[in-house]
Design a protein around this motif. Structure first.
Motif, mmCIF file in Angstrom:
data_model
loop_
_atom_site.group_PDB
_atom_site.id
_atom_site.type_symbol
_atom_site.label_atom_id
_atom_site.label_comp_id
_atom_site.label_asym_id
_atom_site.label_seq_id
_atom_site.Cartn_x
_atom_site.Cartn_y
_atom_site.Cartn_z
ATOM 1 N N ASP A 32 14.970 -115.774 -31.794
ATOM 2 C CA ASP A 32 15.640 -114.945 -32.791
ATOM 3 C C ASP A 32 16.786 -115.700 -33.436
ATOM 4 O OD1 ASP A 32 15.710 -112.168 -33.906
ATOM 5 O OD2 ASP A 32 17.774 -112.299 -33.211
ATOM 6 N N ARG A 33 17.520 -116.473 -32.655
ATOM 7 C CA ARG A 33 18.633 -117.238 -33.212
ATOM 8 C C ARG A 33 18.137 -118.403 -34.051
ATOM 9 N NH1 ARG A 33 23.301 -120.685 -30.058
ATOM 10 N NH2 ARG A 33 24.713 -120.893 -31.849
ATOM 11 N N TYR A 34 16.990 -118.948 -33.689
ATOM 12 C CA TYR A 34 16.462 -120.128 -34.379
ATOM 13 C C TYR A 34 15.775 -119.764 -35.692
ATOM 14 C CZ TYR A 34 13.563 -124.355 -35.021
ATOM 15 O OH TYR A 34 12.943 -125.467 -35.520
ATOM 16 N N MET A 35 14.771 -118.884 -35.632
ATOM 17 C CA MET A 35 13.984 -118.561 -36.825
ATOM 18 C C MET A 35 13.932 -117.063 -37.151
ATOM 19 S SD MET A 35 12.654 -121.087 -38.495
ATOM 20 C CE MET A 35 12.694 -122.849 -38.299
ATOM 21 N N GLY A 36 14.222 -116.231 -36.171
ATOM 22 C CA GLY A 36 14.047 -114.797 -36.366
ATOM 23 C C GLY A 36 14.896 -114.217 -37.470
ATOM 24 N N ARG A 37 16.029 -114.858 -37.747
ATOM 25 C CA ARG A 37 16.949 -114.305 -38.748
ATOM 26 C C ARG A 37 16.295 -114.211 -40.118
ATOM 27 N NH1 ARG A 37 21.944 -118.287 -37.728
ATOM 28 N NH2 ARG A 37 20.236 -119.773 -37.488
#
Length: 260
Positions: A16-21
């Motif tokens: 979530d922190r890497y790509m989920g945003r």
């Protein structure tokens, strides 16, 4: 390099922190583009942390949403009606759904054609929709292009892990060909682009330390001195605005077709 060694996806919070945003923003644009009516049965193949499934529930008023993913960690994060299952051997009966979708998954599968054929089998004949989207790794993912271009300057071997090279199927024509090969009609491919504004350099660098995905996997495998060198090279290369933010963009290719 062993590319699959770095294709690690298991922690919902780290993803979530890497790509989920920004994958949420793409999912919203994608479901709007599909334009499906309320009350349908949806299958989300390779559901990951449940980003696309959540958007479907929020915006499409479905009768049912079932997600499947091979990662137990992702399925736990997705919760609700998600199950551990192989995208290339879907444990669903023929024609059980009205819509089958897949978000940011096809390029990681060893046989994407089998997955698309399975999605087509899982939906009813006569106008059901099969659709997916993947990142435009070659040109449209600003964060990854910045990372791999910088990493390859320091370590030419890093280019072997670059998704833009490894995943040539993440382009309009290969996606169109996958859908037509599965017997789907009225196939359309389009770009979905969303803004990516990182708060500062820490917001850019931090997710690369979690080991989720090829780029973070590469970073965490580096010796400390090489990791520090890459961090500072990225700091120099990042297009930083006067207020410290780092504006980039993220583009996905979306494809849809219908059963006959």
């Amino acid at each position: 390099m062993d590319e699959q060694r770095y294709d690690v996806w298991g922690s919902g919070a780290a993803y979530d922190r890497y790509m989920g945003r920004w994958s949420r923003a793409v999912a919203r644009a994608f479901t709007a583009w599909l334009g499906r009516p309320d009350g349908l049965r949806w299958l989300d193949v390779g559901c990951g942390t449940g980003v696309l499934s959540a958007v479907v529930r929020e915006r499409c008023r479905p009768r049912l949403v079932v997600g499947c993913d091979r990662s137990e960690g992702f399925v736990r994060a997705a919760a609700r009606t998600s199950v551990v299952a192989d995208a290339m051997a879907l444990p669903v009966r023929d024609g059980a759904f009205d819509v089958a979708v897949s978000g940011l998954t096809l390029n990681f599968l060893p046989d994407p054609a089998a997955a698309v054929a399975g999605m087509a089998r899982a939906v009813r004949p006569g106008g059901a929709q099969v659709a997916a989207y993947v990142w435009d790794y070659a040109e449209g993912m600003g964060l990854l292009r910045l990372f791999w271009d910088t990493a390859a300057e320091l370590d030419p071997a890093a280019a072997e892990l670059d998704e833009g090279i490894r995943f040539p199927g993440c382009r309009p024509q290969p996606l169109h060909d996958l859908w037509t090969a599965a017997g789907l009609a009225d196939v359309v491919v389009r770009a979905i682009e969303v803004p990516v504004v990182l708060a500062d350099f820490a917001d850019l660098w931090g997710p690369f330390l979690a080991g989720q995905g090829p780029a973070p996997g590469y970073v965490t495998a580096l010796p400390p001195a090489a990791r520090d060198e890459l961090r500072e090279a990225l700091r120099t290369a990042a297009p930083t605005a006067p207020d410290g933010t780092i504006p980039l963009s993220a583009r996905a290719w979306a494809v849809r077709g219908r059963t006959e």
